[in-house]
Structures are given as structure tokens and as C-alpha cells.
Design an enzyme around this catalytic site. Structure first.
Site, PDB file in Angstrom:
ATOM      1  CD  GLU A  13      -4.928  -7.048  -1.739  1.00 14.82           C
ATOM      2  OE1 GLU A  13      -4.562  -6.438  -0.725  1.00 14.82           O
ATOM      3  OE2 GLU A  13      -4.514  -6.784  -2.884  1.00 14.82           O
ATOM      4  CG  HIS A  42      -3.446  -4.766   2.032  1.00 11.11           C
ATOM      5  ND1 HIS A  42      -4.009  -4.447   0.824  1.00 11.11           N
ATOM      6  CD2 HIS A  42      -3.163  -3.578   2.634  1.00 11.11           C
ATOM      7  CE1 HIS A  42      -4.067  -3.137   0.696  1.00 11.11           C
ATOM      8  NE2 HIS A  42      -3.547  -2.580   1.778  1.00 11.11           N
ATOM      9  CB  SER A  55      -2.987   0.269   0.220  1.00  7.81           C
ATOM     10  OG  SER A  55      -4.110   0.203   1.061  1.00  7.81           O
TER      11      SER A  55
END
Length: 542
Positions: free
Chosen positions: A330, A424, A212
Site C-alpha cells: 500500500e 495501493h 481507498s
């Protein structure tokens, strides 16, 4: 007689093993004493730069002078200052302590390490939160199974890490400001280059990795001339190559970084940088976040010369092997990035046709109106993470470096039952082998054969890549470079190679970004699908 009885008693008593001696390493920075975690030596909270406090706030990191004697490295350092989370969620995992004195790193190394590959982990958290010693980032399993040295680093976050302002630029000999958190990461890599051999690592075989915002940081490092030569491979898990503010000029629908800094100073009621430096760090950070401060890198012509897309178009990114990928779910845990859904399928189609014009049919084939909710999740996922991951693999291929693409599509009951299939960051505990160390609200990973074997496979691939630049693991399916065949590896229960992941996905979002770039007044980020601006045709864009 007494002597005989004492001798007999001593002979009868069970042997008491000697206490394991604490590991001590004499490094150029100074000697450090760590702790043992099984067969792994762990050194915690080692400072790699001076504390950026007081007058050093919003300045590039300064080298830590070598210390005398043996420094205790037996407890993790505090996290960098960040907002205290208020709403519980799967990512809720606040640090015990925060401080501006936070520029530290942690090292996991085998007890007999010698010239091992080095795996440097950069934590995520939107450049606003997170810390290097979260339990899920424990490097022991990677070290034990993969034979690598793991290093995790802290770096300045939020307004303390990324503020740009004309006063700060005037203080700089180069006339620039912002990017302090990125400069911290570069300073940590320099420290590793100078010192890691003392811990058994090879300074000529360093992999930077992150997820990320950590993966965004990996791309910043690949784009920055200041980081060139400090790493040899890169891993980007769920990276996003979005539009970035430029220091002096508003472009791509974004204000300049300096203008945003001036606006934030006014919102905080400060007359100048001196007043901001006098503010309590936690109060300043909390207030800035509450008033909408968003930390990003700054395109300043020096630390970050160009927009990331432009750097890759020029082929000027770091010429190193790259492993990049994303997760199928995600956005299932990031629904804040989704716009409101249209009232009907017909309204959805109309919104797409208005915004995408001649690209609309392509868009609707990939993200049809037959299931608007799923299509919106997929479109936002692909515009951020899927397109970026493919672009990284394609970009390295174009400059003669291997790019390896993956899709993490693994689910398990606690996640799937809550609509969080392959969410995610779901891959992180599999990469680190830390399924039992996830945050309190994280969907609990089962301790079963399938999940253990998947984690072992991912550790084997990731550490093989760190060793050689190719994720070639003994007994595992072959993971081929992206190349002309558009190869990728899928992770769903077990590794499964494939080709041409999500046909048409990359081409659509590449065309959309090209048009936004050409107009010069539209950003590219999560404003996709029904939230997209109207895309105008542009020369050179399909």
C-alpha cells in the site's frame, strides 16, 4: 432487361447488416438511450439529482424531476470539480471536463438482463479527486463475465462536497452541515433503488463497493442511518477507519468541522457563505486545496452519528455481508504518508520505545529495526489498511454477518522493478478486468496467462459475492468467512486461502487506537510508528 440486370446486381451484392439499434430503456426517472459495447448496453451520464450550483451549493442533493421524451445517455458526464494535478505520477489521470453539474451515474447491463445483482462502484481519490468513468472502472468485463449490472457514480468532492460551517448549519432544518458528497452517494443509491429494475437489475440485491476513499465512503454508508436498507452487501478495498472531525466539538486532536470551515473561509478571504457561493467553483476548489483544505466526513449525530470505530464497537453498522482487504505494498506508492526515517536502527528503536511504552516490544517484533525502511512501510500500511480490513471482518462476524478478508500480494515486473510490489490500488484492474485501460503512468500489467487468470479469479469471487453474499466461485479455492479461525484469501499469482493473517498485527493497532481514543486528544491515522504520539495506558485497553 434493365430489371433483370438490376435484380442480378442486387443478388450478387453482399448483404449489408442493419445498424444495431441503440438501446432505449423506459425507467421511472424517464427514458434513456444508451450505446452498445459488444453485448453490453451502456448508459452514460444519467443525472440522479439536480445540479448543486448557485444557491444549491452546500445543500443536500435535490431529486431530479422525471424528464419527458428520450434522454441521450451516450456520453459520460463531466467529473465533479477537483484540483488539476500538476505532478505526474501513477495516479495521474485528470478528467477531460469538470463541472458542478456532475451528479450523474453510468450503467453497464447485459442486453437481456433480468433481475441481476447490482454492483455499485464508488471511486477513490481522497474525497478530493477522481471520477466515475475512468477507463479502469469500465464495467463491461465485470458485466460480461460476472453477470452483474455495474453502476458507477460521481459525488461532490473537496470543499464543495464536505465543507461544514456554522452558517451552513444554521441554514439546515437539522442544524448540521458537511457530508454533502456522502449525501450525494445516498441519493444515487435511492435513484438506483427506484430505477434499476428497468435496466434489468434487482433493487433488492445491491452491493456497494469502493477502493481507498471509495472504501471509506462504503464505511460511511454502513454507518449512516440515512443509507440503511439501500444496499445488501459491501466491498471495501483498502479502507481506512481513521479519526473524523465532529461538527461542533474539537475531539481526538482534531478541530471541529465547523471551526475548520471558519478557518478556511478566512484563508480564502470570504466574509460569509454568500461570498463563497459567488466564487467560481474551480478557483475555489484550487485555492482551498492549496491552503490545506482536507475533505472528510463530519460526525454530526444525524448523517454520521458516531466515530466509525464507535459505530462498529456498538454493533450499529449495516448488518450486511462484507468483503474487505488490503494490498501488501500500500505505502510503496503513498510514501508521502511516511515520516522521515530515524538516523539509525538504534534511533528507530528508541523512538518506538518512547512512543509505545509497554507495547514497544510487540511493535518491534512486528516491525523490527533490522530493516527500518521496510518496517516503516509495513507499520503505516497496517495502521491504516490492515487493521481496518481486519476490523471490518471481525465486526461483521460479531453481529452475525459473514466477513471475508483478503490480502492482495501480487506483483509483476513493471511494478516490482520500480519498488511498487502490490501498490495501493494495484488490485483494481484485476477486479474490473481492465489491465489494458490503466492510467498513463501506471506500471504496465503484462498480458500473460498468470495475470489474466488472476483477474478472472478475482472477477469470479467479487461477482459471486455480489450475487449471494459469499465469494464462492466454481472451480476456485474455497474462501471461508473470517470466523473464529481468522480465515482470509491471499492473491499472489493465484488465489490461496490461509488463516491468521499477520499474527499480532490487529491486536497491536487495536490497542494503540484504544489508548488514543481513551485520552481524547490524539487522532489515529497515518501518525504511527516513529510519528506516533506517546501512548498512555488507559483503563480497558491492553
Amino acid at each position: 432487361m434493365r430489371r433483370l440486370l438490376f435484380a442480378a446486381l442486387v443478388a450478387w451484392m453482399p448483404a449489408v447488416p442493419a445498424l444495431a439499434q441503440a438501446p432505449v430503456v423506459a425507467a421511472p426517472a424517464g427514458s434513456v438511450e444508451g450505446v452498445r459495447q459488444g453485448d453490453v448496453r451502456v448508459f452514460k451520464g444519467i443525472p440522479y439529482a439536480l445540479p448543486p450550483t448557485g444557491a444549491m451549493r452546500w445543500k443536500p442533493p435535490a431529486d431530479m424531476p422525471a424528464w419527458q421524451g428520450v434522454r441521450k445517455a451516450t456520453a459520460f458526464g463531466p467529473a465533479c470539480v477537483q484540483p488539476r494535478g500538476r505532478n505526474a505520477g501513477i495516479y495521474t489521470n485528470p478528467p477531460d471536463k469538470v463541472s458542478e453539474d456532475c451528479l450523474t451515474l453510468n450503467i453497464w447491463a447485459p442486453k437481456e438482463a433480468k433481475k441481476l445483482p447490482v454492483f455499485v462502484w464508488i471511486h477513490g481519490g481522497a474525497l478530493a479527486a477522481g471520477y466515475s468513468h475512468e477507463d479502469m472502472y469500465d464495467g463491461a468485463r465485470l458485466t460480461e463475465r460476472g453477470g452483474v449490472i455495474v453502476v458507477s457514480i460521481n459525488y461532490r468532492l473537496g470543499i464543495l462536497g464536505y465543507l461544514a460551517h456554522p452558517e451552513l448549519s444554521a441554514e439546515s432544518a437539522e442544524g448540521i452541515s458537511g457530508n454533502y458528497g456522502l449525501l450525494d452517494q445516498i441519493a444515487a443509491l435511492r435513484w438506483i433503488e427506484r430505477n434499476i429494475a428497468a435496466f434489468g437489475g434487482d433493487p433488492e440485491n445491491v452491493t456497494v463497493a469502493g477502493e481507498s476513499a471509495g472504501a471509506l465512503s462504503v464505511m460511511y454508508l454502513m454507518a449512516s442511518p440515512r443509507a440503511r436498507g439501500l444496499f445488501d452487501k459491501a466491498i471495501a478495498q483498502s479502507a481506512y477507519m481513521i479519526a473524523t472531525p465532529e461538527l461542533k466539538q474539537g475531539r481526538h486532536g482534531l478541530p471541529s468541522a465547523e471551526a475548520a470551515g471558519m478557518q478556511m473561509m478566512g484563508a480564502l478571504g470570504a466574509a460569509n457563505i454568500a461570498r463563497l457561493r459567488a466564487m467560481d467553483a474551480e478557483t475555489l476548489t484550487e485555492n482551498a486545496a492549496a491552503k490545506g483544505y482536507g475533505p472528510w466526513g463530519t460526525i454530526d449525530g444525524k448523517v454520521l452519528p458516531h466515530q466509525l470505530v464507535e459505530t462498529w464497537d456498538r454493533g450499529e453498522q449495516a448488518p450486511v455481508p462484507v468483503l474487505a482487504g488490503f494490498n501488501s505494498g500500500e505505502i510503496r506508492s503513498l510514501r508521502v504518508l511516511l515520516p522521515p526515517a530515524p538516523a539509525s536502527a538504534a534511533a528507530y528503536e528508541e523512538a518506538i520505545r518512547v512512543r509505545y511504552g509497554d507495547l514497544a516490544e510487540h511493535f518491534l517484533r512486528l516491525y523490527p529495526s533490522s530493516d527500518v525502511a521496510e518496517s516503516m512501510l509495513a507499520a503505516t500500511r497496517d495502521a491504516l489498511y490492515g487493521w481496518t480490513s481486519a476490523r471490518l471482518a471481525i465486526g461483521q462476524t460479531a453481529i452475525g454477518q459473514p466477513g471475508y478478508l483478503y490480502l492482495f500480494d501480487h506483483g509483476y515486473p513493471a511494478a516490482d522493478d520500480n519498488g511498487l510490489h502490490a501498490f495501493h490500488a494495484a488490485e483494481i484492474p484485476y477486479v474490473f478486468g481492465t489491465a489494458g485501460k490503466t492510467p498513463a503512468y501506471w506500471p504496465k500489467i503484462p498480458d500473460g496467462v498468470v495475470d489474466r487468470r488472476l483477474s478472472e479469479a478475482m472477477i469470479d469471487y467479487w461477482t459471486a459475492f455480489a450475487r449471494t453474499g459469499a465469494p464462492a466461485a466454481t472451480g476456485r479455492p474455497e474462501w471461508k468467512p473470517y470466523g473464529e479461525a481468522a480465515n482470509y484469501m491471499g492473491f499472489a499469482g493465484k488465489p490461496k486461502p490461509g488463516t491468521r493473517l499477520m499474527p499480532g498485527m490487529f491486536a497491536l493497532h487495536e490497542a494503540a487506537v484504544c489508548r488514543r481514543r481513551a485520552t481524547g486528544d490524539q487522532p489515529w491515522n497515518w501518525n504511527t510508528g516513529v510519528a506516533s504520539p506517546v501512548l498512555r495506558q488507559a483503563t480497558g485497553c491492553r
